[in-house]
Motif scaffolding. Structure first.
Motif, PDB file in Angstrom:
ATOM      1  N   ARG A   1      -7.317  23.910 -95.939  1.00 19.30           N
ATOM      2  CA  ARG A   1      -9.258  24.625 -96.337  1.00 19.30           C
ATOM      3  C   ARG A   1      -9.991  23.202 -96.926  1.00 19.30           C
ATOM      4  NH1 ARG A   1     -12.620  28.590 -98.303  1.00 19.30           N
ATOM      5  NH2 ARG A   1     -14.318  29.423 -96.507  1.00 19.30           N
ATOM      6  N   ARG A   2     -10.787  22.744 -96.178  1.00 20.79           N
ATOM      7  CA  ARG A   2     -11.912  22.003 -96.250  1.00 20.79           C
ATOM      8  C   ARG A   2     -12.001  21.643 -94.797  1.00 20.79           C
ATOM      9  NH1 ARG A   2      -8.970  20.582 -99.301  1.00 20.79           N
ATOM     10  NH2 ARG A   2      -7.738  19.287-100.258  1.00 20.79           N
ATOM     11  N   SER A   3     -13.895  21.271 -94.816  1.00 17.72           N
ATOM     12  CA  SER A   3     -14.758  20.355 -94.362  1.00 17.72           C
ATOM     13  C   SER A   3     -15.286  19.473 -93.455  1.00 17.72           C
ATOM     14  CB  SER A   3     -16.247  20.362 -94.769  1.00 17.72           C
ATOM     15  OG  SER A   3     -16.913  20.579 -94.001  1.00 17.72           O
ATOM     16  N   ILE A   4     -15.278  19.072 -91.786  1.00 20.77           N
ATOM     17  CA  ILE A   4     -14.534  18.114 -91.329  1.00 20.77           C
ATOM     18  C   ILE A   4     -16.108  16.594 -91.415  1.00 20.77           C
ATOM     19  CG2 ILE A   4     -13.168  18.774 -89.389  1.00 20.77           C
ATOM     20  CD1 ILE A   4     -15.887  18.992 -87.939  1.00 20.77           C
ATOM     21  N   GLY A   5     -16.693  17.077 -92.439  1.00 17.58           N
ATOM     22  CA  GLY A   5     -18.194  15.818 -92.244  1.00 17.58           C
ATOM     23  C   GLY A   5     -17.279  14.891 -93.390  1.00 17.58           C
ATOM     24  N   ARG A   6     -16.217  15.908 -94.745  1.00 13.94           N
ATOM     25  CA  ARG A   6     -16.137  14.708 -95.728  1.00 13.94           C
ATOM     26  C   ARG A   6     -14.702  15.475 -96.155  1.00 13.94           C
ATOM     27  NH1 ARG A   6     -18.785  10.793 -98.791  1.00 13.94           N
ATOM     28  NH2 ARG A   6     -20.908  11.267 -97.690  1.00 13.94           N
TER      29      ARG A   6
ATOM     30  N   THR B   1     -14.386  20.457 -80.283  1.00 12.67           N
ATOM     31  CA  THR B   1     -15.074  20.576 -80.837  1.00 12.67           C
ATOM     32  C   THR B   1     -16.153  19.634 -81.784  1.00 12.67           C
ATOM     33  OG1 THR B   1     -14.246  22.852 -81.575  1.00 12.67           O
ATOM     34  CG2 THR B   1     -15.606  21.897 -83.759  1.00 12.67           C
ATOM     35  N   PHE B   2     -15.475  17.826 -81.971  1.00 11.60           N
ATOM     36  CA  PHE B   2     -15.723  16.900 -82.060  1.00 11.60           C
ATOM     37  C   PHE B   2     -17.321  17.263 -82.155  1.00 11.60           C
ATOM     38  CE2 PHE B   2     -16.664  12.646 -82.840  1.00 11.60           C
ATOM     39  CZ  PHE B   2     -15.867  12.160 -83.744  1.00 11.60           C
ATOM     40  N   PRO B   3     -18.057  17.148 -81.108  1.00 12.42           N
ATOM     41  CA  PRO B   3     -19.739  17.168 -81.163  1.00 12.42           C
ATOM     42  C   PRO B   3     -20.688  18.331 -82.065  1.00 12.42           C
ATOM     43  CG  PRO B   3     -18.404  17.871 -78.833  1.00 12.42           C
ATOM     44  CD  PRO B   3     -17.712  17.498 -80.041  1.00 12.42           C
ATOM     45  N   ILE B   4     -20.016  18.991 -82.772  1.00 12.25           N
ATOM     46  CA  ILE B   4     -20.969  19.493 -83.877  1.00 12.25           C
ATOM     47  C   ILE B   4     -21.268  18.547 -84.657  1.00 12.25           C
ATOM     48  CG2 ILE B   4     -19.824  21.729 -82.797  1.00 12.25           C
ATOM     49  CD1 ILE B   4     -18.069  21.350 -85.819  1.00 12.25           C
ATOM     50  N   MET B   5     -21.106  17.680 -85.199  1.00 11.23           N
ATOM     51  CA  MET B   5     -21.330  16.535 -85.629  1.00 11.23           C
ATOM     52  C   MET B   5     -22.017  16.206 -85.626  1.00 11.23           C
ATOM     53  SD  MET B   5     -17.202  15.132 -87.879  1.00 11.23           S
ATOM     54  CE  MET B   5     -17.246  15.116 -85.992  1.00 11.23           C
ATOM     55  N   THR B   6     -23.544  16.624 -85.810  1.00  9.95           N
ATOM     56  CA  THR B   6     -24.177  15.957 -84.965  1.00  9.95           C
ATOM     57  C   THR B   6     -25.314  14.649 -85.569  1.00  9.95           C
ATOM     58  OG1 THR B   6     -25.685  17.804 -86.260  1.00  9.95           O
ATOM     59  CG2 THR B   6     -24.753  17.691 -84.434  1.00  9.95           C
ATOM     60  N   GLY B   7     -24.708  14.734 -86.932  1.00  9.17           N
ATOM     61  CA  GLY B   7     -25.811  13.413 -87.392  1.00  9.17           C
ATOM     62  C   GLY B   7     -24.875  12.456 -88.095  1.00  9.17           C
ATOM     63  N   ASN B   8     -25.689  11.040 -87.721  1.00  7.66           N
ATOM     64  CA  ASN B   8     -25.501  10.344 -88.315  1.00  7.66           C
ATOM     65  C   ASN B   8     -24.227   9.698 -89.257  1.00  7.66           C
ATOM     66  OD1 ASN B   8     -26.428   9.183 -85.035  1.00  7.66           O
ATOM     67  ND2 ASN B   8     -27.945   8.344 -86.611  1.00  7.66           N
ATOM     68  N   GLN B   9     -25.339  10.390 -90.183  1.00  8.38           N
ATOM     69  CA  GLN B   9     -24.213   9.620 -91.289  1.00  8.38           C
ATOM     70  C   GLN B   9     -22.522  11.076 -91.168  1.00  8.38           C
ATOM     71  OE1 GLN B   9     -25.608   8.446 -93.997  1.00  8.38           O
ATOM     72  NE2 GLN B   9     -23.800   8.194 -94.748  1.00  8.38           N
ATOM     73  N   ALA B  10     -22.859  12.170 -90.751  1.00  7.75           N
ATOM     74  CA  ALA B  10     -21.561  13.275 -91.003  1.00  7.75           C
ATOM     75  C   ALA B  10     -20.091  12.603 -89.539  1.00  7.75           C
ATOM     76  CB  ALA B  10     -22.137  14.373 -89.852  1.00  7.75           C
TER      77      ALA B  10
ATOM     78  N   VAL C   1     -25.075  20.648 -80.905  1.00  5.82           N
ATOM     79  CA  VAL C   1     -24.111  19.746 -80.165  1.00  5.82           C
ATOM     80  C   VAL C   1     -24.594  18.793 -80.038  1.00  5.82           C
ATOM     81  CG1 VAL C   1     -22.547  19.955 -77.925  1.00  5.82           C
ATOM     82  CG2 VAL C   1     -23.298  22.028 -79.361  1.00  5.82           C
ATOM     83  N   ARG C   2     -24.108  17.364 -80.594  1.00  5.79           N
ATOM     84  CA  ARG C   2     -24.579  16.171 -80.225  1.00  5.79           C
ATOM     85  C   ARG C   2     -24.032  15.760 -78.908  1.00  5.79           C
ATOM     86  NH1 ARG C   2     -24.918  11.513 -84.181  1.00  5.79           N
ATOM     87  NH2 ARG C   2     -25.894   9.723 -82.551  1.00  5.79           N
ATOM     88  N   TYR C   3     -25.088  15.183 -77.834  1.00  6.40           N
ATOM     89  CA  TYR C   3     -24.830  14.205 -77.018  1.00  6.40           C
ATOM     90  C   TYR C   3     -24.076  13.452 -76.718  1.00  6.40           C
ATOM     91  CZ  TYR C   3     -25.848  13.254 -72.013  1.00  6.40           C
ATOM     92  OH  TYR C   3     -25.832  13.473 -70.616  1.00  6.40           O
ATOM     93  N   THR C   4     -22.554  13.342 -76.659  1.00  8.06           N
ATOM     94  CA  THR C   4     -21.982  12.856 -76.988  1.00  8.06           C
ATOM     95  C   THR C   4     -21.131  11.915 -75.857  1.00  8.06           C
ATOM     96  OG1 THR C   4     -21.304  14.111 -79.002  1.00  8.06           O
ATOM     97  CG2 THR C   4     -19.739  12.150 -78.337  1.00  8.06           C
ATOM     98  N   LEU C   5     -21.139  10.860 -75.414  1.00 10.63           N
ATOM     99  CA  LEU C   5     -20.058   9.412 -74.731  1.00 10.63           C
ATOM    100  C   LEU C   5     -19.394   8.682 -74.792  1.00 10.63           C
ATOM    101  CD1 LEU C   5     -23.796   9.130 -72.909  1.00 10.63           C
ATOM    102  CD2 LEU C   5     -22.084  11.005 -72.315  1.00 10.63           C
ATOM    103  N   PRO C   6     -18.561   8.353 -74.346  1.00 13.25           N
ATOM    104  CA  PRO C   6     -18.120   7.209 -73.939  1.00 13.25           C
ATOM    105  C   PRO C   6     -17.953   6.164 -75.089  1.00 13.25           C
ATOM    106  CG  PRO C   6     -17.411   8.206 -72.427  1.00 13.25           C
ATOM    107  CD  PRO C   6     -18.505   9.402 -72.835  1.00 13.25           C
TER     108      PRO C   6
END
Ligand code: SAM
Length: 259
Positions: A92-97, A114-123, A212-217
């Motif tokens: 059981r872990r959070s993906i952020g860190r 599910t990757f784009p749920i990390m919306t902030g640069n820090q995360a 959801v972060r707008y995530t492009l290559p």
């Protein structure tokens, strides 16, 4: 507070319109990516936001040692039950860190868009650092992302789609909403998923609110470099090695190499 759909592992996949057969095709595609981009055998793999880890279980049954991380205890319990004796460990872990008491892995993957749920640069960066620290040098991280396109920016919460599905013998009414976003947020949308599950004992309503972060290559490539742990080595559209990324229909797979 209403529960998350991930409280109901037997139901969530149908709600997300995923078919069980896709899992095998995705796992096979990843193995081909490893063959092309990693010139050594893959023996140890990390499944990020694994849920009940259908990909991990398929790989574990093929003899690969797998560790999965997820924040949902219900999904992890379902994974442990489904895995039986297959060599897979759940944390059981959070993906952020996160950190794990594990030896380094040859490869890692993050499936199900599910990757784009990390919306902030820090995360985003601390996530990549966490995965990078657990991978051997040269190891690969495959990230599956849906094509972000065509979502209307709304100024008030608005119903997007509604449908009815039958999941594990139970009727589920699904309503999906778009919620307003700040212009400066860099988000693609805020997605709200409401499910009314008609259990025999009475209905249960679940609600998940997913920025959801707008995530492009290009963003993945930049984040990979900025983390100091990765470089992007390839980008594949729709589980194809030949379709150009510009012709991507539904989702793409970014392949990062641990530097
Ligand atoms: C769409 S499911 C995908 C599960 C699995 N990878 C699959 O392909 O079936 C997304 C998973 O992400 C997990 N999740 C969402 N946010 C998370 C977070 N911040 N940290 C850890 N897990 C998270 C959920 O609990 C859920 O199991």
């Amino acid at each position: 507070m209403e529960p998350s759909i991930y409280k109901y592992p037997a139901i969530f996949r149908r709600v997300h319109m995923e078919k069980p057969a896709e899992i095998g095709a995705e796992a096979d595609f990843m193995r081909e990516v490893w063959r092309r981009h990693l010139k050594r055998p893959v023996r140890r793999v990390l499944d990020v936001a694994c849920g009940d880890s259908p990909h991990g279980i398929a790989l574990a049954r093929a003899g690969i040692t797998v560790a999965g991380i997820d924040r949902s205890l219900t999904m992890i319990a379902a994974g442990r039950k489904a895995a039986g004796a297959a060599p897979i460990r759940f944390y059981r872990r959070s993906i952020g860190r996160f950190q794990l008491p594990e030896r380094a892995f040859d490869a890692a993957f993050f499936m199900s868009e599910t990757f784009p749920i990390m919306t902030g640069n820090q995360a985003l960066l601390s996530h990549l650092v966490s995965v990078g620290r657990l991978l051997r040098r040269g190891g690969l991280y495959c990230v599956d992302i849906d094509r972000h396109d065509g979502v209307e920016v709304v100024t008030a919460r608005r119903l997007w789609r509604k449908r009815r599905v039958l999941a594990a013998g139970t009727r589920v009414d699904v309503r999906e909403y778009h919620r307003p976003i700040a212009w400066s947020s860099g988000l693609h949308s805020i997605y709200e998923l409401e499910c009314t599950i008609h259990f025999p004992a009475g209905p249960v309503v679940t609600r998940d609110i997913v920025p959801v972060r707008y995530t492009l290559p290009s963003l993945l490539e930049l984040a990979a470099r900025a983390s100091g742990y990765f470089a992007m080595v390839a980008c594949y559209a729709d589980l194809s090695f030949t379709r150009p990324i510009e012709k991507c229909y539904g989702r793409w797979l970014g392949v990062l190499r641990r530097v």
